[in-house]
Design an enzyme around this catalytic site. Sequence first.
Site, PDB file in Angstrom:
ATOM      1  CG  HIS A 183     -10.163  -3.466   8.124  1.00  0.00           C
ATOM      2  ND1 HIS A 183      -9.362  -4.118   9.043  1.00  0.00           N
ATOM      3  CD2 HIS A 183     -11.295  -4.210   8.018  1.00  0.00           C
ATOM      4  CE1 HIS A 183      -9.996  -5.208   9.468  1.00  0.00           C
ATOM      5  NE2 HIS A 183     -11.170  -5.278   8.862  1.00  0.00           N
ATOM      6  CB  THR A 201     -12.359   6.447  16.139  1.00  0.00           C
ATOM      7  OG1 THR A 201     -12.838   5.123  15.872  1.00  0.00           O
ATOM      8  CG2 THR A 201     -12.865   7.422  15.083  1.00  0.00           C
ATOM      9  CG  ASN A 227      -2.205  -0.833   0.908  1.00  0.00           C
ATOM     10  OD1 ASN A 227      -3.065  -0.406   0.156  1.00  0.00           O
ATOM     11  ND2 ASN A 227      -2.280  -2.016   1.481  1.00  0.00           N
ATOM     12  CG  ASN A 283      -6.433   1.031   9.379  1.00  0.00           C
ATOM     13  OD1 ASN A 283      -5.296   0.698   9.080  1.00  0.00           O
ATOM     14  ND2 ASN A 283      -7.380   0.154   9.723  1.00  0.00           N
ATOM     15  CB  SER A 285     -13.312  -0.188   4.625  1.00  0.00           C
ATOM     16  OG  SER A 285     -14.343  -1.128   4.348  1.00  0.00           O
ATOM     17  CG  MET A 304       0.244  -5.933  11.331  1.00  0.00           C
ATOM     18  SD  MET A 304      -1.374  -5.788  10.518  1.00  0.00           S
ATOM     19  CE  MET A 304      -2.068  -7.364  10.947  1.00  0.00           C
ATOM     20  CG  LEU A 344      -9.388  -3.187  15.938  1.00  0.00           C
ATOM     21  CD1 LEU A 344      -8.013  -2.651  15.561  1.00  0.00           C
ATOM     22  CD2 LEU A 344      -9.309  -4.627  16.414  1.00  0.00           C
ATOM     23  CG  ASP A 345     -10.168  -2.726  12.223  1.00  0.00           C
ATOM     24  OD1 ASP A 345      -9.983  -3.928  12.500  1.00  0.00           O
ATOM     25  OD2 ASP A 345      -9.261  -1.958  11.874  1.00  0.00           O
ATOM     26  CD  GLU A 388      -6.002  -4.068   1.067  1.00  0.00           C
ATOM     27  OE1 GLU A 388      -5.165  -3.366   1.654  1.00  0.00           O
ATOM     28  OE2 GLU A 388      -6.194  -5.260   1.326  1.00  0.00           O
TER      29      GLU A 388
END
Length: 224
Positions: free
Chosen positions: A109, A141, A14, A107, A136, A90, A144-145, A174
Amino acid sequence: MLRIAVLASGRGTNLQALMSAIGAGRLNARIVGVFSDRASAGALALAREAAIAGVSLSPRSYDTRAAFDEALFSRIDDVQPDLIVCAGYMRLLSEHVVEARRGRMINIHPSLLPAFKGLHTHRQALDAGVATHGASVHFVTPELDGGPVIAQANVPVLAGDDEPTLAARVLGREHPLLVATVRLLAEGRITLGSAGVLLDDAVLHAPLRLGDDDRFQLPQRDND
Ligand code: GRF
């Protein structure tokens, strides 16, 4: 020009997608640093090859998660990023470092949030038997995710898919998803308001969806 700091723990494909888009003139931004919790992360090697500052700190050198995050984000603050991109980072982030950067940290995901948070998302998707999976990009925030989703890319689950084949198909989407989303952030078109994600200062009622042309269908702006 948008200054981007990237957090990564792994290969860095990425990160590479962002670097390639910048190099090709498709993203008006500059990666000012790559930060990792793993000295062996491929992302750090990519940074080195591109003469981008790379920093890795070992969590084992710190007594607490908070102390590690404090040290890492102090190094991140040193490069004065406008945007922090978690791309395969991670580790859980401490609440205080996230809250202090609300609206400036995203982020990517590998699932269609809110489905399949956490790890092994492709296994979760296969086990759930969904026909459509994907990726996504969301604002980070403390949950988590769980942050407000900005944009998504749908990926079909095909008969005979296993975790590696599905993961590869998702990863391939992605990269354009992340580039297209960061471009909107660089252009100031996407922001995080108190009511959620804003596009051109209007509340976004559903995540943007990446088309097969790797673009979003967006309302024209007055001065476009
Ligand atoms: C990606 O699948 C990303 O969605 C997930 O970790 C992976 C990172 O891959 N969070 P890479 O290091 O960018 O190749």
